[in-house]
Design a protein around this motif. Structure first.
Motif, PDB file in Angstrom:
ATOM      1  N   UNK A   1      27.818  82.684  92.170  1.00 56.92           N
ATOM      2  CA  UNK A   1      26.972  82.214  93.265  1.00 56.92           C
ATOM      3  C   UNK A   1      27.450  80.860  93.776  1.00 56.92           C
ATOM      4  N   UNK A   2      27.009  80.535  94.986  1.00 50.61           N
ATOM      5  CA  UNK A   2      27.414  79.264  95.582  1.00 50.61           C
ATOM      6  C   UNK A   2      26.341  78.766  96.537  1.00 50.61           C
ATOM      7  N   UNK A   3      26.366  77.469  96.803  1.00 48.20           N
ATOM      8  CA  UNK A   3      25.537  76.877  97.864  1.00 48.20           C
ATOM      9  C   UNK A   3      26.509  76.278  98.872  1.00 48.20           C
ATOM     10  N   UNK A   4      26.364  76.656 100.135  1.00 48.07           N
ATOM     11  CA  UNK A   4      27.325  76.240 101.174  1.00 48.07           C
ATOM     12  C   UNK A   4      28.761  76.488 100.700  1.00 48.07           C
ATOM     13  N   UNK A   5      28.961  77.634 100.117  1.00 48.76           N
ATOM     14  CA  UNK A   5      30.261  78.123  99.637  1.00 48.76           C
ATOM     15  C   UNK A   5      30.779  77.373  98.436  1.00 48.76           C
TER      16      UNK A   5
ATOM     17  N   UNK B   1      21.599  79.733  88.538  1.00 39.83           N
ATOM     18  CA  UNK B   1      21.926  78.307  88.465  1.00 39.83           C
ATOM     19  C   UNK B   1      23.208  78.114  87.655  1.00 39.83           C
ATOM     20  N   UNK B   2      23.242  78.765  86.499  1.00 40.04           N
ATOM     21  CA  UNK B   2      24.331  78.518  85.562  1.00 40.04           C
ATOM     22  C   UNK B   2      25.646  79.161  85.995  1.00 40.04           C
ATOM     23  N   UNK B   3      25.592  80.107  86.935  1.00 44.58           N
ATOM     24  CA  UNK B   3      26.822  80.750  87.396  1.00 44.58           C
ATOM     25  C   UNK B   3      27.149  80.349  88.834  1.00 44.58           C
ATOM     26  N   UNK B   4      26.712  79.162  89.222  1.00 43.30           N
ATOM     27  CA  UNK B   4      27.186  78.595  90.480  1.00 43.30           C
ATOM     28  C   UNK B   4      26.159  78.147  91.478  1.00 43.30           C
ATOM     29  N   UNK B   5      24.912  78.690  91.422  1.00 42.08           N
ATOM     30  CA  UNK B   5      23.969  78.363  92.482  1.00 42.08           C
ATOM     31  C   UNK B   5      23.243  77.053  92.184  1.00 42.08           C
ATOM     32  N   UNK B   6      24.045  75.986  92.085  1.00 43.85           N
ATOM     33  CA  UNK B   6      23.438  74.661  91.968  1.00 43.85           C
ATOM     34  C   UNK B   6      24.332  73.634  92.640  1.00 43.85           C
ATOM     35  N   UNK B   7      23.696  72.569  93.017  1.00 42.11           N
ATOM     36  CA  UNK B   7      24.385  71.461  93.644  1.00 42.11           C
ATOM     37  C   UNK B   7      23.407  70.304  93.614  1.00 42.11           C
ATOM     38  N   UNK B   8      23.744  69.236  94.316  1.00 39.16           N
ATOM     39  CA  UNK B   8      22.779  68.136  94.367  1.00 39.16           C
ATOM     40  C   UNK B   8      22.936  67.396  95.673  1.00 39.16           C
TER      41      UNK B   8
ATOM     42  N   UNK C   1      30.466  76.627  94.570  1.00 44.42           N
ATOM     43  CA  UNK C   1      29.818  76.928  93.295  1.00 44.42           C
ATOM     44  C   UNK C   1      29.914  75.728  92.363  1.00 44.42           C
ATOM     45  N   UNK C   2      28.853  75.468  91.627  1.00 46.36           N
ATOM     46  CA  UNK C   2      28.918  74.460  90.561  1.00 46.36           C
ATOM     47  C   UNK C   2      28.357  75.125  89.319  1.00 46.36           C
ATOM     48  N   UNK C   3      29.225  75.720  88.519  1.00 44.86           N
ATOM     49  CA  UNK C   3      28.728  76.458  87.356  1.00 44.86           C
ATOM     50  C   UNK C   3      28.375  75.536  86.203  1.00 44.86           C
ATOM     51  N   UNK C   4      27.507  76.026  85.333  1.00 44.24           N
ATOM     52  CA  UNK C   4      27.028  75.231  84.206  1.00 44.24           C
ATOM     53  C   UNK C   4      28.125  74.807  83.249  1.00 44.24           C
ATOM     54  N   UNK C   5      29.165  75.634  83.129  1.00 41.27           N
ATOM     55  CA  UNK C   5      30.157  75.310  82.095  1.00 41.27           C
ATOM     56  C   UNK C   5      31.145  74.234  82.553  1.00 41.27           C
ATOM     57  N   UNK C   6      30.912  73.618  83.714  1.00 42.47           N
ATOM     58  CA  UNK C   6      31.843  72.573  84.134  1.00 42.47           C
ATOM     59  C   UNK C   6      31.591  71.269  83.388  1.00 42.47           C
ATOM     60  N   UNK C   7      30.625  71.256  82.488  1.00 42.79           N
ATOM     61  CA  UNK C   7      30.422  70.123  81.594  1.00 42.79           C
ATOM     62  C   UNK C   7      30.293  68.819  82.352  1.00 42.79           C
ATOM     63  N   UNK C   8      31.059  67.822  81.954  1.00 43.15           N
ATOM     64  CA  UNK C   8      30.939  66.509  82.549  1.00 43.15           C
ATOM     65  C   UNK C   8      31.552  66.394  83.940  1.00 43.15           C
ATOM     66  N   UNK C   9      32.145  67.453  84.453  1.00 41.74           N
ATOM     67  CA  UNK C   9      32.758  67.343  85.789  1.00 41.74           C
ATOM     68  C   UNK C   9      31.697  67.534  86.852  1.00 41.74           C
ATOM     69  N   UNK C  10      31.373  66.472  87.542  1.00 41.19           N
ATOM     70  CA  UNK C  10      30.336  66.517  88.568  1.00 41.19           C
ATOM     71  C   UNK C  10      31.013  66.560  89.932  1.00 41.19           C
ATOM     72  N   UNK C  11      30.739  67.575  90.746  1.00 39.82           N
ATOM     73  CA  UNK C  11      31.360  67.651  92.075  1.00 39.82           C
ATOM     74  C   UNK C  11      30.732  66.621  93.013  1.00 39.82           C
ATOM     75  N   UNK C  12      31.285  66.455  94.208  1.00 41.81           N
ATOM     76  CA  UNK C  12      30.628  65.576  95.184  1.00 41.81           C
ATOM     77  C   UNK C  12      29.286  66.176  95.603  1.00 41.81           C
ATOM     78  N   UNK C  13      28.361  65.358  96.142  1.00 41.69           N
ATOM     79  CA  UNK C  13      27.058  65.905  96.560  1.00 41.69           C
ATOM     80  C   UNK C  13      27.210  66.909  97.706  1.00 41.69           C
ATOM     81  N   UNK C  14      26.243  67.809  97.823  1.00 35.72           N
ATOM     82  CA  UNK C  14      26.217  68.747  98.950  1.00 35.72           C
ATOM     83  C   UNK C  14      25.941  67.999 100.246  1.00 35.72           C
TER      84      UNK C  14
END
Ligand code: C2O
Ligand code: CU
Length: 482
Positions: free
Chosen positions: A374-378, A471-478, A380-393
Motif C-alpha cells: 500500500x501507499x499514500x500519494x504513491x 499501515x505496516x505494509x505501506x499505508x502510512x506517512x506523516x 509506501x512507508x512500510x513498518x520494517x523500515x525501522x529507523x529510516x524515516x522518509x520525508x514528510x508527505x
C-alpha cells in the motif's frame, strides 16, 4: 468493564491495582500529577471462548483488558512505561491532542523504548472522552498479542450517569489450545486484513454485563481490533449517540454504527426497569447479526425519576477557517512497484532493486517479498523500515487551516487516522455527512472525503490506515507542522 456507583470511587479504585501492570501511586500533594506505571510484559491471559484456555500474550496487565486508565481533562497525566518485552515498544495515546514528544511513535517522535528501559509520558489531555492507547512499532504482533488499553478522559462538567461501562471489542488470532495463529498473511495484508477467530468484548466471548436496573447508563464502545470493521447495533434497546471517537455530538437516536479499527462510540441509555431483563449488543454483519455481548439489569430498580438523556459539553477544538484553508490531496492506493522511491525503502530492498534492476515484474516481486502492498500519494512507508524515516508527505504552516481530501483508490475500506489533531469531517462524494469531529474516518471504495482542521500542533504527525496490516505494509506517512 467498569461499573461505578460514583465517579470518585472509580478514580480511587483505578489507583489501587498496585502490583498489577497498571499501578497508580496515589500522590499526597494536591496539584502534583499522580504517576501511574504501565508494565508491558509477557502475560498469561484467560480469554474465555468456547474453550477457556491460557494464552501466552503480551499485555499491560495480568488480565485482559487492563484497568481503564481514567484521568481528568486538563490535569497532568504522568505514565511511566516499563518495557519488560523482548523487543522495543512505545505507547501512542490515540486521539489525544498532545505535545509531539509524547505521541509515542518510535524514531519519529521518540527513541524506541528498549527492553528493560523506561519512558515517562506526561501530558494534559485537553478533551474529555473515550480514547485508547497502543504501541506504534511491530504493531501487528504487539497489538495482536494483547497490547491495547482504554483511556477515559473525564470532565467535571460531564453529566452524571448511574453507570459508566467500557466495552472493548477485539478479535484474537488463537486456536483451540490458546496458541496464536498467524497475525498476518500476504492474502490478508493485501486485502481487507487477516481476521482473528475469537471475538471478544472485554476479553470474553459473549460476556453478560450487569447494568443497574432502570439506571441511566453511559456505554463506551471501542473497536480496538486491528482489522475488523464492525457495525454495532442493539436491536432491543433504544439508545442515544452522545459522542463519536471521543468527541461529543448533538444527541441522535442510535440505530447502528459502522466502526473501523480505532473508532469509538458513546451511547446513553436507560437500562430496563425490570430486574433480570436483558438486551444484546450485536455486530450487524451480513444477514445474520453476530451477538457480541448481553447486558442484564441487576439490583433493585432506581427510584430516581427518569431524567432527560444528557448532552455532553463540547470539546475545545479549534474550528478550521474554511474560507482561507489550503486543500491537499492524499490518495490511498496499492503500492506500485515502479513508483517506489528508493529513499523510502528499507536498505535491503533498494540494494536488491539496484542489483536486479527496476523492471516492473522484478520490482513487484520485491514488493511482495518485503510486504509492501500500500501507499499514500504513491509513497509506501512500510513498518520494517525501522529507523529510516522518509520525508514528510506534506509540510503544514502552524496555525493555518487545511482541508485534506482523502481519496480511496482501492477496493477496500480504510479507517484513516491523523495524530495530534482532531479534524472536522466535512463532506463525501458518496454519502451525506453531518459535519463531526474525529481522529479516524472510514473511507469506502472510490470515496473521497474532505476533512478540515487547524494545524495548531507543531511536530511530525502520523497519517495512516488503522487496519494495522495496511499501515505496516505501506499505508502510512506523516505530515510536518512547522
Ligand atoms: Cu491508533 Cu497511529 O494510531
Ligand atoms: Cu487500510
Amino acid at each position: 468493564m467498569v461499573t461505578r456507583p460514583t465517579r470518585r470511587s472509580v478514580i480511587v479504585g483505578a489507583g489501587l491495582t498496585v502490583g498489577a501492570g497498571l499501578a497508580g501511586i496515589p500522590c499526597g500533594s494536591a496539584g502534583a500529577p499522580q504517576e501511574r506505571q504501565i508494565v508491558a510484559a509477557p502475560r498469561t491471559f484467560k480469554l474465555t471462548g468456547s474453550a477457556s484456555v491460557a494464552t501466552q500474550g503480551w499485555g499491560y496487565d495480568d488480565a485482559f483488558p487492563p484497568p481503564t486508565l481514567r484521568v481528568t481533562r486538563g490535569e497532568m497525566l504522568r505514565v511511566r512505561l516499563v518495557n519488560r518485552l523482548p523487543e522495543h515498544t512505545s505507547i501512542h495515546w490515540h486521539g489525544i491532542r498532545l505535545p509531539n514528544a509524547m505521541d509515542g511513535v518510535p524514531y519519529l517522535t521518540q527513541p524506541p523504548v528498549e527492553p528493560g528501559a523506561e519512558f515517562v509520558y506526561e501530558f494534559r489531555p485537553p478533551d474529555a472522552g473515550t480514547f485508547w492507547f497502543h504501541p506504534h512499532c511491530n504493531s501487528i504482533a504487539q497489538m495482536g498479542r494483547g497490547l491495547t488499553g482504554v483511556l477515559v478522559v473525564e470532565s467535571p462538567d460531564d453529566p452524571p450517569f448511574d453507570a459508566d461501562i467500557v466495552c472493548l471489542y477485539r478479535d484474537w488470532h488463537i486456536d483451540e489450545s490458546g496458541g496464536f495463529t498467524a497475525f498476518s498473511t500476504d492474502e490478508g495484508a493485501g486485502r481487507a486484513g487477516t481476521m482473528g477467530s475469537l471475538h471478544t468484548v472485554n476479553g470474553a466471548s459473549l460476556p453478560v454485563i450487569d447494568v443497574p436496573t432502570g439506571g441511566l447508563i453511559r456505554l463506551r464502545i471501542l473497536n480496538l481490533d486491528s482489522a475488523r470493521i464492525v457495525t454495532v447495533a442493539m436491536p432491543e434497546q433504544p439508545a442515544t449517540v452522545i459522542a463519536t471517537d471521543g468527541n461529543p455530538v448533538a444527541p441522535v437516536g442510535f440505530g447502528e454504527w459502522q466502526m473501523g479499527p480505532a473508532m469509538r462510540l458513546d451511547l446513553a441509555l436507560r437500562a430496563p426497569e425490570r430486574e433480570g431483563a436483558t438486551f444484546a449488543l450485536v455486530n450487524n454483519f451480513a444477514a445474520e447479526p453476530w451477538p457480541l455481548a448481553t447486558f442484564r439489569a441487576a439490583g433493585a430498580a432506581r427510584s430516581r425519576p427518569p431524567a432527560d438523556l444528557p448532552t455532553l459539553p463540547a470539546s475545545p477544538i479549534p474550528r478550521p477557517d474554511l474560507d482561507h484553508a489550503e486543500t491537499l490531496e492524499f490518495t490511498f492506493s496499492a503500492a506500485s512497484a515502479t513508483a517506489l522511491d528508493p529513499d523510502d525503502l528499507p536498505p535491503a530492498l533498494s540494494d536488491l532493486q539496484s542489483a536486479l534492476g527496476t523492471d516492473a515484474p522484478a520490482a513487484d516481486l520485491l514488493c511482495r517479498s518485503q510486504r509492501i502492498f500500500w501507499a499514500i500519494n504513491k509513497r509506501p512507508w512500510p513498518g520494517q523500515s525501522g529507523g529510516r524515516v522518509p520525508p514528510p508527505l506534506a509540510t503544514l504552516t502552524r496555525g493555518r487551516s487545511y482541508v485534506f481530501e482523502l481519496i480511496n483508490a482501492t477496493p477496500h475500506t480504510h479507517p484513516i487516522h491523523l495524530h495530534g489533531h482532531t479534524f472536522l469531517v466535512l463532506e463525501s462524494n458518496k454519502r451525506t455527512v453531518t459535519p463531526y469531529y474525529t481522529d479516524t474516518v472510514l473511507i469506502h471504495t472510490k470515496e473521497r472525503v474532505k476533512v478540515a482542521f487547524v494545524a495548531d500542533n507543531p511536530g511530525d504527525w502520523m497519517l495512516h490506515c488503522h487496519i494495522i496490516e495496511h499501515q505496516d505494509t505501506g499505508m502510512m506517512g506523516y505530515v510536518r507542522v512547522a
